[in-house]
Scaffold this motif. Structure first.
Motif, PDB file in Angstrom:
ATOM      1  N   LYS A  45       0.846  -1.201   0.000  1.00 41.68           N
ATOM      2  CA  LYS A  45       0.000   0.000   0.000  1.00 41.68           C
ATOM      3  C   LYS A  45       0.878   1.247   0.000  1.00 41.68           C
ATOM      4  N   TRP A  46       0.475   2.204  -0.806  1.00 38.61           N
ATOM      5  CA  TRP A  46       1.143   3.502  -0.861  1.00 38.61           C
ATOM      6  C   TRP A  46       0.067   4.553  -0.660  1.00 38.61           C
ATOM      7  N   ILE A  47       0.276   5.431   0.313  1.00 39.17           N
ATOM      8  CA  ILE A  47      -0.704   6.473   0.632  1.00 39.17           C
ATOM      9  C   ILE A  47      -0.018   7.822   0.496  1.00 39.17           C
ATOM     10  N   PRO A  48      -0.340   8.572  -0.568  1.00 39.22           N
ATOM     11  CA  PRO A  48       0.358   9.836  -0.822  1.00 39.22           C
ATOM     12  C   PRO A  48      -0.258  11.014  -0.078  1.00 39.22           C
ATOM     13  N   ASN A  49       0.598  11.953   0.264  1.00 38.34           N
ATOM     14  CA  ASN A  49       0.209  13.305   0.688  1.00 38.34           C
ATOM     15  C   ASN A  49      -0.880  13.347   1.765  1.00 38.34           C
ATOM     16  N   ILE A  50      -0.558  12.803   2.920  1.00 36.01           N
ATOM     17  CA  ILE A  50      -1.447  12.929   4.073  1.00 36.01           C
ATOM     18  C   ILE A  50      -1.100  14.258   4.743  1.00 36.01           C
ATOM     19  N   PRO A  51      -2.043  15.189   4.818  1.00 34.09           N
ATOM     20  CA  PRO A  51      -1.748  16.500   5.396  1.00 34.09           C
ATOM     21  C   PRO A  51      -1.450  16.395   6.890  1.00 34.09           C
ATOM     22  N   ILE A  52      -0.500  17.198   7.347  1.00 35.27           N
ATOM     23  CA  ILE A  52      -0.192  17.308   8.773  1.00 35.27           C
ATOM     24  C   ILE A  52      -0.704  18.662   9.221  1.00 35.27           C
ATOM     25  N   ASN A  53      -1.533  18.649  10.227  1.00 37.15           N
ATOM     26  CA  ASN A  53      -2.141  19.902  10.698  1.00 37.15           C
ATOM     27  C   ASN A  53      -1.172  20.736  11.445  1.00 37.15           C
TER      28      ASN A  53
END
Length: 66
Positions: free
Chosen positions: A58-66
């Motif tokens: 699994k590859w999960i791109p660009n998870i925003p960090i608050n």
């Protein structure tokens, strides 16, 4: 089935981090945390095979960090 929750605190998300998931001293998965452009991270999950090689699952791109 017992539920277990573990918090993993990273010093920052500006550098690469590797999380090893283990049971009975055997790794079954790795999660790589990498910085990406902007204010987020990329997660990549690998299955650990019997010969200790890794298979990307699994590859999960660009998870925003608050």
């Amino acid at each position: 089935m017992n539920e277990e929750v573990m918090d993993v605190d990273l010093d920052s998300v500006e550098n690469f981090a590797l999380l090893r998931l283990r049971v009975n001293d055997e790794s079954f998965a790795h999660i790589e945390v990498r910085p990406c452009s902007g204010e987020g991270v990329v997660l990549q999950i690998f299955q650990i095979m019997g010969d200790n090689s890794r298979k990307a699952v699994k590859w999960i791109p660009n998870i925003p960090i608050n």
